[in-house]
Design an enzyme around this catalytic site. Structure first.
Site, PDB file in Angstrom:
ATOM      1  N   ASP A 169      -2.254  -1.527  -2.975  1.00  0.00           N
ATOM      2  CA  ASP A 169      -3.627  -1.717  -3.439  1.00  0.00           C
ATOM      3  C   ASP A 169      -3.543  -1.888  -4.945  1.00  0.00           C
ATOM      4  O   ASP A 169      -3.058  -0.989  -5.652  1.00  0.00           O
ATOM      5  CB  ASP A 169      -4.487  -0.502  -3.092  1.00  0.00           C
ATOM      6  CG  ASP A 169      -4.670  -0.332  -1.587  1.00  0.00           C
ATOM      7  OD1 ASP A 169      -4.517  -1.325  -0.857  1.00  0.00           O
ATOM      8  OD2 ASP A 169      -4.949   0.793  -1.149  1.00  0.00           O
ATOM      9  N   HIS A 182       0.202   0.916   4.917  1.00  0.00           N
ATOM     10  CA  HIS A 182       0.799   1.561   3.735  1.00  0.00           C
ATOM     11  C   HIS A 182       1.958   2.488   4.116  1.00  0.00           C
ATOM     12  O   HIS A 182       2.808   2.785   3.281  1.00  0.00           O
ATOM     13  CB  HIS A 182      -0.252   2.346   2.950  1.00  0.00           C
ATOM     14  CG  HIS A 182      -1.159   1.475   2.136  1.00  0.00           C
ATOM     15  ND1 HIS A 182      -0.907   1.148   0.824  1.00  0.00           N
ATOM     16  CD2 HIS A 182      -2.311   0.842   2.448  1.00  0.00           C
ATOM     17  CE1 HIS A 182      -1.875   0.367   0.356  1.00  0.00           C
ATOM     18  NE2 HIS A 182      -2.740   0.162   1.325  1.00  0.00           N
ATOM     19  N   HIS A 201      -6.123  -5.270  -1.425  1.00  0.00           N
ATOM     20  CA  HIS A 201      -5.014  -4.894  -0.523  1.00  0.00           C
ATOM     21  C   HIS A 201      -4.149  -6.113  -0.191  1.00  0.00           C
ATOM     22  O   HIS A 201      -4.640  -7.107   0.354  1.00  0.00           O
ATOM     23  CB  HIS A 201      -5.590  -4.276   0.755  1.00  0.00           C
ATOM     24  CG  HIS A 201      -4.554  -3.902   1.779  1.00  0.00           C
ATOM     25  ND1 HIS A 201      -4.189  -2.601   2.046  1.00  0.00           N
ATOM     26  CD2 HIS A 201      -3.787  -4.667   2.609  1.00  0.00           C
ATOM     27  CE1 HIS A 201      -3.255  -2.579   2.997  1.00  0.00           C
ATOM     28  NE2 HIS A 201      -2.996  -3.831   3.350  1.00  0.00           N
ATOM     29  N   GLU A 224     -10.624  -6.848   2.034  1.00  0.00           N
ATOM     30  CA  GLU A 224     -10.414  -6.045   0.819  1.00  0.00           C
ATOM     31  C   GLU A 224      -9.767  -6.881  -0.278  1.00  0.00           C
ATOM     32  O   GLU A 224      -8.640  -7.349  -0.117  1.00  0.00           O
ATOM     33  CB  GLU A 224      -9.498  -4.848   1.143  1.00  0.00           C
ATOM     34  CG  GLU A 224     -10.076  -3.976   2.242  1.00  0.00           C
ATOM     35  CD  GLU A 224      -9.146  -2.854   2.682  1.00  0.00           C
ATOM     36  OE1 GLU A 224      -8.062  -2.670   2.086  1.00  0.00           O
ATOM     37  OE2 GLU A 224      -9.516  -2.170   3.644  1.00  0.00           O
TER      38      GLU A 224
HETATM   39  C1  LIG Z   1      -9.114   1.308   2.222  1.00  0.00           C
HETATM   40  C2  LIG Z   1      -7.846   0.923   1.561  1.00  0.00           C
HETATM   41  N1  LIG Z   1      -7.411   1.855   0.588  1.00  0.00           N
HETATM   42  C3  LIG Z   1      -6.723   0.536   2.486  1.00  0.00           C
HETATM   43  O1  LIG Z   1      -5.608   0.812   2.158  1.00  0.00           O
HETATM   44  N2  LIG Z   1      -7.019  -0.097   3.615  1.00  0.00           N
HETATM   45  C4  LIG Z   1      -5.979  -0.510   4.513  1.00  0.00           C
HETATM   46  C5  LIG Z   1      -6.465  -1.458   5.551  1.00  0.00           C
HETATM   47  C6  LIG Z   1      -5.249   0.656   5.116  1.00  0.00           C
HETATM   48  O2  LIG Z   1      -5.794   1.729   5.332  1.00  0.00           O
HETATM   49  O3  LIG Z   1      -4.056   0.420   5.440  1.00  0.00           O
HETATM   50 ZN   LIG Z   2      -4.451  -0.901   1.046  1.00  0.00          ZN
END
Ligand SMILES: C[C@@H](N)C(=O)N[C@H](C)C(=O)O
Ligand SMILES: [Zn+2]
Length: 260
Positions: free
Chosen positions: A141, A134, A213, A210
């Site tokens: 997400d 991110h 995501h 997920e």
């Molecule tokens: C847990 C979720 N919100 C998420 O964004 N997971 C990915 C893998 C991340 O932390 O980049």
């Molecule tokens: Zn994510």
């Protein structure tokens, strides 16, 4: 280190842009900002310019199959400090949900809880060669709103640390000819597929653990592309767009977005 961290990064320099509120629904108030996550003057609803264009395509794809439905953005750009905040928050929350005090855990307990956290969260890594997804502005997400503007039933909430978050968790309940058929779970599976079809047909890849995501142009995306044998058969054309970012001449894949 995850396997996808071996993928090289060459930042293309695209700017972060805000997801227009009149085009994309947002979860409001933002769940991590409410917890006090340190965004500074950056909003969580930013992505790279090319990612916004692909999200527009994804929403158009969705609306072809499901008129009136919309993509709802739960989270997008996340500074590394926010990644650190959320990982720490999730660890503490998980430990407390087991009736334990984070300050008095044994080493084995700490190890076990951190493993659970990192099954779903990326490490808040400041190394520019291995940024959290991110933090590159390439990951989102997302969930769905139906034609009446109500959240679609996806079977489990975003960020739940459980097997229900696995994208195909409800697949065994979705076959009407099976003994395990369950109409409610079948709808959740169908909605996850709707979301994935819309995003994937616009070029995004989904995180293996997920349902919510998706990313395009980051290391996980590039790594998933190399695992896709059909992607390797693409012609060796110039890198005109994200899908052509793979260098097929020597089967090397480059991620386009570093941490910003
Ligand atoms: C847990 C979720 N919100 C998420 O964004 N997971 C990915 C893998 C991340 O932390 O980049
Ligand atoms: Zn994510």
């Amino acid at each position: 280190m995850k396997p996808y961290h071996q993928v090289a990064i060459e930042d293309c320099g695209e700017p972060l842009v805000e997801l227009p509120a009149d085009e994309f629904a947002r979860v409001d108030p933002h769940p991590y900002a409410v917890l006090g996550a340190p965004y500074g003057d950056r909003s969580p609803f930013f992505v790279r310019q090319g990612v916004l264009e692909r999200l527009r395509l994804a929403q158009a794809n969705l609306q072809e199959n499901c008129p009136g439905w919309r993509i709802q953005i739960f989270d997008a750009y996340r500074p590394i400090a926010v990644q650190q905040f959320m990982v720490d928050y999730t660890f503490q929350d998980l430990v407390r949900s087991h009736g334990l005090d984070p300050a008095t855990l044994s080493e084995a307990q700490q190890h076990d809880f951190w493993q659970q956290v990192y099954q779903f969260w990326a490490v808040p890594n400041y190394n520019p060669a291995t940024p959290p997804p991110h933090s590159t502005g390439a990951a989102v997400d997302v969930t769905l709103l139906d034609a009446s503007g109500q959240p679609a039933d996806m079977g489990s909430p975003i960020d739940e640390l459980s097997p229900r978050s696995y994208p195909d968790y409800f697949a065994p309940y979705a076959d009407p000819t099976s003994d395990r058929y369950d109409p409610t779970r079948a709808i959740a599976h169908q909605n996850r597929q709707r979301l994935a079809t819309a995003l994937q047909s616009a070029g995004f890849c989904r995180h293996p653990n997920e349902w919510w995501h998706f990313s395009i142009g980051d290391q996980l995306w590039a790594w998933l592309k190399t695992s896709d044998r059909s992607a390797l058969a693409l012609s060796n054309s110039a890198c005109a767009n994200l899908d052509d970012a793979m260098d097929n001449a020597n089967l090397r894949v480059v991620a386009r977005y570093g941490a910003v």
